[in-house]
Design a protein around this motif. Sequence first.
Motif, short mmCIF file in Angstrom:
data_model
loop_
_atom_site.label_atom_id
_atom_site.label_comp_id
_atom_site.label_asym_id
_atom_site.label_seq_id
_atom_site.Cartn_x
_atom_site.Cartn_y
_atom_site.Cartn_z
N PHE A 407 45.17 37.12 27.85
CA PHE A 407 45.32 37.38 29.28
C PHE A 407 46.76 37.79 29.61
CE2 PHE A 407 46.16 36.06 33.65
CZ PHE A 407 45.05 36.55 34.32
N LYS A 455 44.34 41.05 37.79
CA LYS A 455 43.69 39.74 37.64
C LYS A 455 42.26 39.78 38.14
CE LYS A 455 47.75 36.73 37.78
NZ LYS A 455 48.48 35.66 38.53
N PHE A 456 42.01 40.53 39.22
CA PHE A 456 40.65 40.66 39.75
C PHE A 456 39.73 41.34 38.72
CE2 PHE A 456 37.50 43.31 42.00
CZ PHE A 456 36.77 42.30 42.63
N ASP A 459 39.05 39.07 35.76
CA ASP A 459 38.09 38.03 36.12
C ASP A 459 36.66 38.55 36.04
OD1 ASP A 459 37.46 35.33 37.30
OD2 ASP A 459 36.70 36.60 38.92
N TYR A 462 35.74 38.85 32.19
CA TYR A 462 35.49 37.58 31.52
C TYR A 462 34.26 36.86 32.08
CZ TYR A 462 39.94 38.11 29.11
OH TYR A 462 40.95 38.58 28.31
N ARG A 463 33.91 37.17 33.32
CA ARG A 463 32.72 36.57 33.91
C ARG A 463 31.45 37.02 33.18
NH1 ARG A 463 32.44 37.60 40.15
NH2 ARG A 463 34.59 36.88 39.92
#
Length: 504
Positions: A407, A455-456, A459, A462-463
């Motif tokens: 990350f 970051k959005f 996310d 990784y979701r």
Amino acid sequence: MEESEQTPLDRDVNKLLIASQPLSGGIDASTAPHRIPADMLQYGEENNIFEMMQSLLEQLLIYQPSEPIQFMISHLQLNNDSVPKIVILGPPASGKTTIAMWLCKHLSSSLVNRDILSLRFSSMSSDVYAEFQKTEYLTSPVLIHLLQSRLAEDDCVRKGWILDGIPETREQTLMLQTIGIVPRHVIVLSAPDTVLIERNLGKRVDPKTGEIYHTTFDWPSDVSIQNRLVEPQGISEPETVQKLLSYHRNIAEITPLYPRILKVISADQPCMDVFYQALTYVQSSHRSNAPFTPRVVLLGPMGSGKSLQAALLAQKYGLVNLCCGQLLKEVVATQDKIGMVVQSYFGKKAAVPDTLIMKVLVHRLIQPNSLTQGWVLHGFPRDPDQARLLDALGHKPNRVFFLNVPFDTILERLTLRRMDPVTGERYHLLYKPPPTMEIQERLLQNPKDSEERVKFKLDLYYRNLAELQEYYPHAISLNGDQDPYTVFEYIESGIIAPLPKKVH
């Protein structure tokens, strides 16, 4: 495989396989792609159809049975096309017998060497064996005859075999190939002669088990074993030097006969390291001769290097480079009906629906160059639903790679990117800083590279990651946080290597 590297049997088998293909363009359908079901190559590779047919043809050409149909049925029922068939060669004291024995135990295969064959020879005619006792030498024809009968026995047929130190000469190698005894893996151990001479002087043998020990490097802790160890014959320095000269002369003529399946391993290292290198090699699969059209999907978070790897693959292998985002921009530029619809979503900064994305993507995937050259896709699929939709429309990938990057590394790669609005030059504040303060002061950051936006996106990725990994169970995961060309080598090896064989 280069033509010069093919054995006569390989060439004959490949010619027969090509001649047996019913379609004018071959199995890759380069001249008639519309006639080939999209999942044909996938089915062929997953079930090893080409290799199965090649093995059948090889056996037919070697044995020339009077009842070929029954012969093929019997061969298929053996189901032994993947059992170990290994040759281990090396100079005296290189440790080939030890490595061969360890591999046999690990792979549950049968060990065959000159000593074992000599014991079997004692059961032959008394006159012939009496001559052998005088010379203590098996002629090549006798050795190959004994070897052929041994490898035809049930345990070798079912479990495979490992030849320790055989063949010894070019003549023996050619005789083995002529009668159809062809290994899948050949290992040649190598070490400096000075090291080998020193090793040989300290060699000791357990007459009860046949295990080999060394007075310096591998002395047994069990006192009872120590007491029964004996010094083998022929290990003096002059005798060892003579054997090394003979070995070097012969091995130079043997190795060219195994061009695709041979690996040289340094024996001048701990024996366990040699063993693990040998084990890794014999458990690997060689590149198949089967026609293959790559359909590659690269998955990973933004900034993981998917675009660069796709470009490298496209450049080296002539694959069609498919970036889903770029395809949508191109269709917008055409100003046709679909392009206008996509443009409406761009204008609203809304996500383009999956059905519309697939319509654009499939239109590109069915183009002749995509079908015949293969493709590498990145930027899609982003979730399991898109992956299922891609498969349902007949465009299932045959190689999937996950590029894993930490990350923090992704943030560093993306949030420090900048562009010079005057020259259009791209910079990175860490990896490629601007040459002057004047340029640095006018650099701009793309809004999509802001930390919040990155970051959005991460996310979202990784979701869906766990479900994508579950959907693609045979995907290859790679460390993307290393030199790009190192990553490319790993991807390349994953594409070239055949799919893992199914375990029934």
